[in-house]
Design a protein around this motif. Structure first.
Motif, PDB file in Angstrom:
ATOM      1  N   ALA A   1     -11.016   4.188  -7.871  1.00  0.00           N
ATOM      2  CA  ALA A   1      -9.866   4.224  -8.789  1.00  0.00           C
ATOM      3  C   ALA A   1      -9.032   5.487  -8.566  1.00  0.00           C
ATOM      4  O   ALA A   1      -7.797   5.448  -8.640  1.00  0.00           O
ATOM      5  N   ASP A   2      -9.706   6.611  -8.260  1.00  0.00           N
ATOM      6  CA  ASP A   2      -8.964   7.858  -8.014  1.00  0.00           C
ATOM      7  C   ASP A   2      -8.168   7.765  -6.717  1.00  0.00           C
ATOM      8  O   ASP A   2      -7.055   8.297  -6.615  1.00  0.00           O
ATOM      9  N   MET A   3      -8.736   7.085  -5.726  1.00  0.00           N
ATOM     10  CA  MET A   3      -8.014   6.903  -4.471  1.00  0.00           C
ATOM     11  C   MET A   3      -6.776   6.017  -4.699  1.00  0.00           C
ATOM     12  O   MET A   3      -5.687   6.305  -4.197  1.00  0.00           O
ATOM     13  N   LEU A   4      -6.939   4.967  -5.510  1.00  0.00           N
ATOM     14  CA  LEU A   4      -5.795   4.098  -5.820  1.00  0.00           C
ATOM     15  C   LEU A   4      -4.709   4.894  -6.529  1.00  0.00           C
ATOM     16  O   LEU A   4      -3.515   4.771  -6.226  1.00  0.00           O
ATOM     17  N   THR A   5      -5.105   5.749  -7.447  1.00  0.00           N
ATOM     18  CA  THR A   5      -4.150   6.544  -8.206  1.00  0.00           C
ATOM     19  C   THR A   5      -3.437   7.555  -7.305  1.00  0.00           C
ATOM     20  O   THR A   5      -2.226   7.758  -7.415  1.00  0.00           O
ATOM     21  N   ALA A   6      -4.201   8.183  -6.407  1.00  0.00           N
ATOM     22  CA  ALA A   6      -3.595   9.158  -5.485  1.00  0.00           C
ATOM     23  C   ALA A   6      -2.516   8.482  -4.643  1.00  0.00           C
ATOM     24  O   ALA A   6      -1.460   9.065  -4.373  1.00  0.00           O
TER      25      ALA A   6
ATOM     26  N   ASN B   1      -3.484   2.493   3.587  1.00  0.00           N
ATOM     27  CA  ASN B   1      -4.427   1.856   2.644  1.00  0.00           C
ATOM     28  C   ASN B   1      -4.490   2.544   1.289  1.00  0.00           C
ATOM     29  O   ASN B   1      -4.276   3.745   1.222  1.00  0.00           O
ATOM     30  N   PRO B   2      -4.830   1.810   0.241  1.00  0.00           N
ATOM     31  CA  PRO B   2      -5.076   0.368   0.174  1.00  0.00           C
ATOM     32  C   PRO B   2      -3.757  -0.408   0.272  1.00  0.00           C
ATOM     33  O   PRO B   2      -2.973  -0.438  -0.685  1.00  0.00           O
TER      34      PRO B   2
ATOM     35  N   LEU C   1      -8.196  -7.845  -5.554  1.00  0.00           N
ATOM     36  CA  LEU C   1      -6.793  -7.414  -5.642  1.00  0.00           C
ATOM     37  C   LEU C   1      -6.370  -7.235  -7.099  1.00  0.00           C
ATOM     38  O   LEU C   1      -5.656  -6.295  -7.440  1.00  0.00           O
ATOM     39  N   ARG C   2      -6.811  -8.175  -7.945  1.00  0.00           N
ATOM     40  CA  ARG C   2      -6.454  -8.063  -9.370  1.00  0.00           C
ATOM     41  C   ARG C   2      -7.023  -6.780  -9.968  1.00  0.00           C
ATOM     42  O   ARG C   2      -6.354  -6.102 -10.745  1.00  0.00           O
ATOM     43  N   SER C   3      -8.256  -6.436  -9.585  1.00  0.00           N
ATOM     44  CA  SER C   3      -8.857  -5.227 -10.164  1.00  0.00           C
ATOM     45  C   SER C   3      -8.128  -3.978  -9.653  1.00  0.00           C
ATOM     46  O   SER C   3      -7.965  -3.001 -10.388  1.00  0.00           O
ATOM     47  N   GLU C   4      -7.662  -4.011  -8.400  1.00  0.00           N
ATOM     48  CA  GLU C   4      -6.893  -2.863  -7.881  1.00  0.00           C
ATOM     49  C   GLU C   4      -5.577  -2.719  -8.648  1.00  0.00           C
ATOM     50  O   GLU C   4      -5.187  -1.610  -9.031  1.00  0.00           O
TER      51      GLU C   4
END
Ligand code: NAX
Length: 322
Positions: free
Chosen positions: A94-99, A126-127, A309-312
């Protein structure tokens, strides 16, 4: 043709930029390249620009390097968003997605404000799928199909693995589909694949498909890292060229390719996610190939990767990027 490439000092860009300069993607239109980098990597990107100049490509008009997104995207007709924030050791997903939301949100806004009206975006960093969802959300006035994420490398890997198994050339095979996320949950699907116009699925061993082909394609990126010591770069650049070339010039008659697009609801994939689906390029626009029959086994695999994908998307929405 004004072309922006982010992550201009990175290893994918080091292969991609030289191919964009040759004319193999945009045809015989002269090309202006804009390289966007973080301040610390601007000097290295300037070194790449020097090498591009030294190549004396007949079609290359200019190469500019900047750390300012508005400058990089000014008038851009194509944007390859390659630079991203890698997942660091011990970092939560989740932190990587936020970054990455913090990178792709502002870059999406800079594209909305500065790019040309006929902009085409390919997100590689990515992602990739969810970064593309963030970019698409910043461009509400444009056709959502103009923002794509790259699953062409997965598509090419699937073609290569299947051709090796069948003892044929990749060019003998058509209608490969990679569904869903550019991640380990992706579903490379041979159901519709034709070899010289005849279906191949019935000739393939189910155990090979389940235990070798599907995990082998999905895990190829990790395998390359293990063997080469670095992640896929030239093959990723090659796939990016294939994606943009087909988008502009069209897919061959009777064939399709895999493209991650903002979902239009086809195949029960919810709107809001950017999912890989079979696509044809017609008149310069990606069109989802519709009407394919989806069996129960395919459905379960598609649902699994779409759930990821939905969770991302939920994670970046919770963080305020959507
Ligand atoms: P590198 O680490 O070699 O290069 C990335 C470059 O991006 C660096 O020079 C860095 O300074 C720059 N960068 C970071 N943040 C930036 C920002 N905000 N604006 C502009 N530039 C920025 O990585 P590379 O091997 O080139 O890979 C790039 C991305 O592609 C990674 O996210 C990687 O995971 C992804 N890939 C995606 C693939 C796909 O099929 N969609 C396959 C290949 C690759 O793994």
């Amino acid at each position: 043709m004004t072309v922006a490439v982010t992550g201009g000092a990175g290893q994918i860009a080091y292969s991609l930029l030289f191919r964009l300069a040759t004319g193999e993607v945009f045809g015989d239109r002269p090309v202006r390249l804009r390289l966007l980098e973080i301040p610390d990597a601007v000097r290295a990107a300037e070194g790449v620009a020097m090498e591009l100049a030294d190549s004396a490509f007949p079609l290359l008009r200019s190469v500019d390097v900047t750390d300012d997104a508005a400058t990089a995207f000014d008038g851009a007709e194509a944007a390859f968003l390659v630079g991203a924030s890698p997942r660091t050791k011990g970092q939560e997903r989740a932190d990587m997605l936020t970054a990455n939301g913090a990178i792709f949100g502002p870059q999406g806004r800079a594209l909305a404000e500065n790019a040309a009206d006929d902009l085409r975006v390919l997100v590689v960093g990515n992602p990739a799928n969810t970064n593309a969802a963030i970019v698409a959300a910043q461009l509400p006035d444009r056709d959502p199909r103009r923002v794509t994420a790259m699953t062409r490398l997965d598509h090419n890997r699937a073609l290569a693995r299947l051709a090796e198994k069948l003892g044929c050339a990749t060019t003998d095979l058509t209608r490969m589909t990679v569904w869903g996320n550019h991640s380990s949950t992706q579903f490379p699907d041979v159901t519709e694949v034709l070899r010289d116009g005849r279906p191949v699925a019935g000739d393939l061993d189910a155990t090979w498909l389940e235990q070798d082909f599907i995990p082998g394609v999905a895990g190829r990126g990790a395998e390359i890292i293990e063997v080469r010591g670095r992640s896929s770069a030239a093959s990723a650049a090659s796939a990016a060229c294939d994606h943009m070339r087909d988008w502009i010039h069209g897919t061959p008659e009777g064939d399709w390719v895999s493209v991650a697009l903002p979902s239009d609801g086809s195949y029960g994939i919810p709107e809001g996610v950017v999912a890989s689906v079979p696509c044809r390029s017609v008149d310069g626009e990606w069109r989802t190939v519709t009407g394919l029959e989806i069996g129960d086994a395919q459905r379960a695999k598609i649902d699994r990767t779409v759930a990821e994908l939905r969770s991302e998307v939920d994670a970046v929405r919770d963080a305020g990027f959507l």
